[in-house]
Design a protein around this motif. Structure first.
Motif, PDB file in Angstrom:
ATOM      1  N   GLY A 196      85.553  34.922  34.236  1.00 57.23           N
ATOM      2  CA  GLY A 196      84.957  34.432  32.995  1.00 57.23           C
ATOM      3  C   GLY A 196      85.221  32.972  32.730  1.00 57.23           C
ATOM      4  N   GLY A 197      85.170  32.138  33.796  1.00 56.29           N
ATOM      5  CA  GLY A 197      85.479  30.714  33.646  1.00 56.29           C
ATOM      6  C   GLY A 197      84.427  29.912  32.906  1.00 56.29           C
TER       7      GLY A 197
ATOM      8  N   PRO B 249     102.952  34.842  35.240  1.00 54.77           N
ATOM      9  CA  PRO B 249     101.906  34.254  34.415  1.00 54.77           C
ATOM     10  C   PRO B 249     100.832  35.297  34.089  1.00 54.77           C
ATOM     11  N   PRO B 250     100.156  35.119  32.977  1.00 55.67           N
ATOM     12  CA  PRO B 250      99.202  36.146  32.547  1.00 55.67           C
ATOM     13  C   PRO B 250      97.974  36.198  33.452  1.00 55.67           C
ATOM     14  N   PRO B 251      97.324  37.347  33.516  1.00 57.98           N
ATOM     15  CA  PRO B 251      96.033  37.429  34.216  1.00 57.98           C
ATOM     16  C   PRO B 251      94.994  36.583  33.484  1.00 57.98           C
ATOM     17  N   SER B 252      93.781  36.587  34.000  1.00 54.99           N
ATOM     18  CA  SER B 252      92.720  35.813  33.348  1.00 54.99           C
ATOM     19  C   SER B 252      92.369  36.458  32.008  1.00 54.99           C
ATOM     20  N   PRO B 253      91.783  35.695  31.090  1.00 53.83           N
ATOM     21  CA  PRO B 253      91.335  36.281  29.826  1.00 53.83           C
ATOM     22  C   PRO B 253      90.425  37.498  30.053  1.00 53.83           C
ATOM     23  N   ARG B 254      89.588  37.441  31.103  1.00 56.04           N
ATOM     24  CA  ARG B 254      88.693  38.571  31.398  1.00 56.04           C
ATOM     25  C   ARG B 254      89.500  39.797  31.794  1.00 56.04           C
ATOM     26  N   GLN B 255      90.523  39.616  32.615  1.00 59.85           N
ATOM     27  CA  GLN B 255      91.349  40.755  33.025  1.00 59.85           C
ATOM     28  C   GLN B 255      92.146  41.306  31.847  1.00 59.85           C
ATOM     29  N   LEU B 256      92.635  40.414  30.997  1.00 57.88           N
ATOM     30  CA  LEU B 256      93.355  40.865  29.802  1.00 57.88           C
ATOM     31  C   LEU B 256      92.429  41.645  28.872  1.00 57.88           C
ATOM     32  N   ALA B 257      91.201  41.155  28.738  1.00 56.75           N
ATOM     33  CA  ALA B 257      90.224  41.839  27.885  1.00 56.75           C
ATOM     34  C   ALA B 257      89.932  43.235  28.438  1.00 56.75           C
ATOM     35  N   THR B 258      89.760  43.325  29.757  1.00 61.47           N
ATOM     36  CA  THR B 258      89.499  44.618  30.383  1.00 61.47           C
ATOM     37  C   THR B 258      90.691  45.549  30.191  1.00 61.47           C
TER      38      THR B 258
ATOM     39  N   ALA C 142      87.104  39.948  21.677  1.00 57.69           N
ATOM     40  CA  ALA C 142      87.387  38.578  21.231  1.00 57.69           C
ATOM     41  C   ALA C 142      87.807  37.706  22.410  1.00 57.69           C
ATOM     42  N   LEU C 143      88.518  38.285  23.363  1.00 56.85           N
ATOM     43  CA  LEU C 143      88.967  37.524  24.535  1.00 56.85           C
ATOM     44  C   LEU C 143      87.819  37.179  25.467  1.00 56.85           C
ATOM     45  N   ASP C 144      86.820  38.071  25.556  1.00 62.55           N
ATOM     46  CA  ASP C 144      85.743  37.870  26.535  1.00 62.55           C
ATOM     47  C   ASP C 144      84.460  38.495  25.999  1.00 62.55           C
ATOM     48  N   LYS C 145      83.670  37.677  25.328  1.00 62.85           N
ATOM     49  CA  LYS C 145      82.464  38.201  24.675  1.00 62.85           C
ATOM     50  C   LYS C 145      81.330  38.485  25.654  1.00 62.85           C
TER      51      LYS C 145
ATOM     52  N   ASN D 257      81.514  39.746  28.870  1.00 62.84           N
ATOM     53  CA  ASN D 257      81.836  40.618  29.997  1.00 62.84           C
ATOM     54  C   ASN D 257      81.202  41.998  29.806  1.00 62.84           C
ATOM     55  N   PRO D 258      80.179  42.331  30.592  1.00 63.05           N
ATOM     56  CA  PRO D 258      79.518  43.638  30.410  1.00 63.05           C
ATOM     57  C   PRO D 258      80.413  44.822  30.777  1.00 63.05           C
ATOM     58  N   GLU D 259      81.464  44.581  31.578  1.00 60.33           N
ATOM     59  CA  GLU D 259      82.390  45.663  31.939  1.00 60.33           C
ATOM     60  C   GLU D 259      83.037  46.264  30.682  1.00 60.33           C
ATOM     61  N   LEU D 260      83.241  45.432  29.661  1.00 62.04           N
ATOM     62  CA  LEU D 260      83.868  45.934  28.436  1.00 62.04           C
ATOM     63  C   LEU D 260      82.964  46.951  27.744  1.00 62.04           C
ATOM     64  N   ASN D 261      81.664  46.668  27.726  1.00 65.77           N
ATOM     65  CA  ASN D 261      80.720  47.628  27.139  1.00 65.77           C
ATOM     66  C   ASN D 261      80.699  48.925  27.935  1.00 65.77           C
ATOM     67  N   LEU D 262      80.829  48.793  29.249  1.00 67.94           N
ATOM     68  CA  LEU D 262      80.838  49.981  30.095  1.00 67.94           C
ATOM     69  C   LEU D 262      82.046  50.865  29.789  1.00 67.94           C
ATOM     70  N   ILE D 263      83.227  50.247  29.661  1.00 70.87           N
ATOM     71  CA  ILE D 263      84.435  51.034  29.379  1.00 70.87           C
ATOM     72  C   ILE D 263      84.363  51.650  27.987  1.00 70.87           C
ATOM     73  N   LYS D 264      83.828  50.898  27.035  1.00 72.60           N
ATOM     74  CA  LYS D 264      83.663  51.459  25.696  1.00 72.60           C
ATOM     75  C   LYS D 264      82.693  52.642  25.742  1.00 72.60           C
ATOM     76  N   GLY D 265      81.649  52.511  26.556  1.00 70.92           N
ATOM     77  CA  GLY D 265      80.709  53.620  26.723  1.00 70.92           C
ATOM     78  C   GLY D 265      81.398  54.853  27.290  1.00 70.92           C
ATOM     79  N   ARG D 266      82.285  54.656  28.243  1.00 68.65           N
ATOM     80  CA  ARG D 266      83.037  55.794  28.802  1.00 68.65           C
ATOM     81  C   ARG D 266      83.927  56.439  27.738  1.00 68.65           C
ATOM     82  N   ARG D 267      84.502  55.591  26.884  1.00 68.42           N
ATOM     83  CA  ARG D 267      85.356  56.138  25.814  1.00 68.42           C
ATOM     84  C   ARG D 267      84.516  57.002  24.872  1.00 68.42           C
ATOM     85  N   LEU D 268      83.341  56.521  24.503  1.00 76.06           N
ATOM     86  CA  LEU D 268      82.456  57.284  23.626  1.00 76.06           C
ATOM     87  C   LEU D 268      81.972  58.559  24.304  1.00 76.06           C
ATOM     88  N   LEU D 269      81.763  58.467  25.618  1.00 67.88           N
ATOM     89  CA  LEU D 269      81.338  59.637  26.380  1.00 67.88           C
ATOM     90  C   LEU D 269      82.430  60.702  26.387  1.00 67.88           C
TER      91      LEU D 269
END
Length: 778
Positions: free
Chosen positions: A325-326, A488-497, A550-553, A555-567
């Motif tokens: 997410g650079g 050191p921390p992972p990338s903001p995208r990895q932290l968001a995931t 908020a960390l990664d607006k 990143n479509p992977e976040l929507n996918l994981i949220k979809g799995r949670r709802l599923l």
């Protein structure tokens, strides 16, 4: 110690090898059979065959080397080295043995001895790309030939004005030594940083042109006789010439020495920075990609035209843009360095990989795939296989939904680079999508073995665990916590995931809590940090998801994981909508469409909507094998069997492609229609193409047993069910169908009862439970 990957063998092909070896154990048949056993992880059998090969060929290095590979695959490096040294006793200059000995000795702490053997391997065949790669990997310098001896060159004759005079003594001048030329290094898998440095040194070390010696003309004195004047002129000219030479020679020698020293210094500095960049790229983390960019930038300060440095930067920034997410700055840097690297004429696998990744992340995955496949084939034809390019090819194929080819490419990459965590993480992801969870887990574990706390593998492992019916929540929680607290921390995208993975964990635990006893709930809270109170758990889910988005607006992977949670919560419509958001951000990823279809087919009557979504996806993306099979499944759920068969046939239209899922589904439909021959053909092929996937082989063989049972061929059905049990004793449906077959024979009542009871025990909520209980006498 990498070896060329072997073709995946079918059971029939393996049986032929076993027969050939059994027919003549003293022949060379031991070699392909031992390699096949090694690839299958059947180490004991591989060792037995290798030892017979050693006995039959006592003066050959190959059987001992193969036995050493078997030991090395089991991390028995000491025994492996013993066999390699035995190989060197019979063939002291065998380059493969020298290579393997060198690597094992370096790993075992004998660095100097190991490097010496790698150099011997290079001297045995300087053109071998595998040896050159190992020299680069272990930073072994190739000895350069000594500089040529100084050459004495006479000074040019004096000008015509002095030609009539008696010839003056010629003054010898020592020519500067020619710049030492490095030994020609053959191109291996990739233009190495050391080659780039040597190129810079050669350019800067080129000796300056020797200054012309100018003899000044002396004005004649008319008062002196001509011969005397000529003699004086000659004497003065000689003295002047000598004086000039005395001044120029030290100046030239000093200047050349300074230029040479500066060139060597620049070459060393360039190589040092490129080596740092190479090492940092291997770690495959957000912090390491930044360090790799810093090192490559320093290399460009030494040589602004370094193809290797520009290639590294293009590759690192492409990953920082597409995977971490650079943003636009990372994309701009990737494209600029790609353009700069393409101006050079050197072969660079990082440059080729960067070009493919940039195309893919720009939305042209199909174009990237086509171009990269061509380049990989061309390099293979030149014996320049690159693990990096196979890795990149596999990742792009996986995103396109071609999981079988992706697996093959990634396994080829793993063979070429057996210690690359990024390769193992890719294999983990592809096996996870193939539904082979155990194999996926093993590959994530390998990545974490080679790179402690590798972020992508921790993420992949935690999400894989949370996809299980009965997850080990403590393990998933531990991996997610490591990510969130890493330094050191992972990338903001990895932290968001990781935050979204945390929300999925909380939701899954919260759903399980009501079924647990109070003391077990307490232990679960302690192990995962998830509160037993549903309201508090829901608040934490919301907080984790808000933090992640908020960390990664973008990143479509976040929507996918949220979809799995709802599923998981049974909210099919909301899950489908969330996955559609992911598709709107990036519609090129086949996995998103697969997940959407799963969500739609999860609700009653959702099959029609799922098939429509898949048709739309296929029009956009082309024939993704995974999507085609999913579409066939959707039609099958709607009882549109002709349409389903058409899609399955479409999935296997390429004779070179393997798609056992499609063949298994076709075989089942043909069985249901009593088209026995067609069913038998597809199911036999499916059982062969599922090679290495025991549960799927058992599934295909069970269906094949049902075909024989339907035909009334009891003997073949019995044999096939036994083969299914041998393939995977944990595949439970076979117990029921085998019991059903034997129940027609009163003499088999004891066996029928045992098989049926096994099914009931293993599948207390199974599809065939009621009939199995009847057969078990319950």
């Amino acid at each position: 110690m990498s070896t060329s990957p072997s073709k995946t063998l079918s059971p029939t092909e393996l049986a032929k090898l076993e027969h050939s070896f059994a027919s003549d154990p003293s022949s060379d048949a031991y070699k392909p059979l031992a390699e096949a056993y090694l690839d299958l992880g059947r180490f004991m059998e591989a060792m037995v065959v290798c030892k017979k090969g050693v006995k039959a060929h006592p003066t050959a290095a190959d059987p001992r080397l193969l036995l050493a590979r078997v030991y090395a695959a089991q991390n028995k490096d000491k025994k492996a080295l013993e066999e390699v040294m035995g190989a060197l006793q019979v063939q002291p200059e065998d380059k493969a043995a020298l290579r393997m000995a060198g690597v094992l000795q370096i790993k075992g702490g004998e660095a100097d001895v190991g490097r010496g053997n790698l150099l011997k391997a290079y001297q045995a065949d300087p053109g071998d790309p595998e040896t050159v790669t190992l020299l680069q990997q272990y930073k072994v310098e190739i000895p350069r030939p000594a500089a040529p001896a100084p050459v004495l060159a006479p000074v040019a004759a004096p000008p015509p004005a002095a030609a009539e005079a008696p010839a003056a003594a010629t003054v010898p001048v020592t020519a500067p030594p020619a710049a030492a030329q490095p030994a020609a290094t053959p191109v291996g898998r990739i233009s190495a940083p050391s080659q780039q440095a040597a190129h810079t040194a050669r350019t800067s070390d080129s000796a300056p042109r020797r200054p012309r010696v100018v003899v000044e003309e002396v004005e004649e004195d008319d008062d002196e006789p001509a011969p005397r004047r000529q003699g004086a002129a000659k004497g003065k000219g000689s003295k002047m010439l000598s004086l000039v030479l005395l001044i120029l020679i030290p100046l030239f020698a000093g200047g050349y020495g300074w230029y040479s020293a500066q060139a060597k210094k620049r070459g060393r500095e360039l190589k040092k920075n490129l080596d740092v960049a190479t090492e940092q790229l291997k770690h495959d983390s957000f912090a390491s990609y930044k360090k790799a960019c810093e090192a490559a930038d320093l290399a460009l300060e030494v040589d602004p035209d370094s193809t290797a440095a520009h290639g590294y930067l293009a590759y690192a920034y492409a990953i920082r843009w597409g995977e971490h997410g650079g943003g636009d700055d990372a994309r701009r840097q990737a494209e600029e360095h790609l353009a700069a690297a393409q101006k050079g004429k050197e072969l660079s696998s990082h440059l080729i990989a960067a070009q493919a990744l940039i195309k893919t992340y720009s939305g042209d995955g199909k174009g990237a795939l086509s171009s990269l496949e061509t380049q990989v084939k061309e390099l293979n034809d030149q014996n320049k296989a690159s693990s990096l390019l196979y890795l990149t090819l596999g990742l792009i194929q996986m995103n396109a939904g071609d999981l079988e080819r992706a697996r093959d490419s990634l396994e080829r990459a793993q063979t070429l680079a057996p210690d690359d965590p990024r390769v193992y993480a890719g294999l983990g992801a592809v096996y996870r999508r193939l539904g082979q969870d155990n194999t996926a887990w093993k590959n994530y574990d390998f990545a974490l073995r080679y790179e402690k706390d590798h972020p992508e593998s921790l993420l992949g492992r935690s999400l894989l665990m949370l996809e299980q019916d009965e997850p080990n929540y403590a393990v998933a929680s531990r991996d997610i916590k490591k990510l969130l607290e890493a330094e050191p921390p992972p990338s903001p995208r990895q932290l968001a995931t990781a935050q979204l993975a945390r929300s999925l964990l909380i939701a899954r635990v919260a759903l399980a809590m009501p079924t647990l006893k109070p003391d077990v709930q307490q232990k679960m809270t302690e192990a995962t940090g998830v509160p037993a109170d549903p309201a508090k758990a829901k608040q934490e889910v919301t907080k984790a998801e808000e933090t992640g988005f908020a960390l990664d607006k973008q990143n479509p992977e976040l929507n996918l994981i949220k979809g799995r949670r709802l599923l998981a919560e049974g909210n099919f419509d909301a899950a489908a909508e969330e996955i559609r958001k992911a598709i709107r951000v990036d519609g090129s990823r086949a996995q998103f469409h697969v997940e959407l279809a799963k969500a739609l087919m999860g609700k009653p009557g959702g099959e029609k909507e799922a098939s429509e979504a898949l048709v739309t996806a296929l029009k956009t993306m082309g024939d993704s094998p995974k999507l085609v099979v999913m579409l066939g499944n959707a039609y099958r759920r709607q009882n549109k069997l002709d349409d389903a068969l058409a899609q399955y046939q479409r999935a296997v239209k390429d004779p070179k492609a393997k798609n056992p899922e499609a063949r298994l589904a076709m075989g089942a439909i043909y069985r249901e229609r009593s088209e026995w021959d067609k069913a038998k053909e597809q199911l036999e092929k499916a059982s062969q193409e599922f090679f290495g996937q025991p549960d799927r082989v058992a599934n295909a063989l069970t269906e094949l047993g049902r075909v024989y049972q339907g035909k009334g061929d009891t003997a073949k059905a019995d044999e096939t069910y036994q083969r299914a049990l041998q393939a995977d004793e944990n595949y439970t449906p076979v117990y029921y169908f085998y019991a059903s077959l034997l129940s027609k024979d009163a003499r088999q009542s004891g066996k029928v009862k045992t098989l049926a009871q096994e099914y009931v025990k293993r599948e207390p909520k199974g599809e065939y439970l009621a009939d199995a209980q009847r057969l078990a006498g319950n």
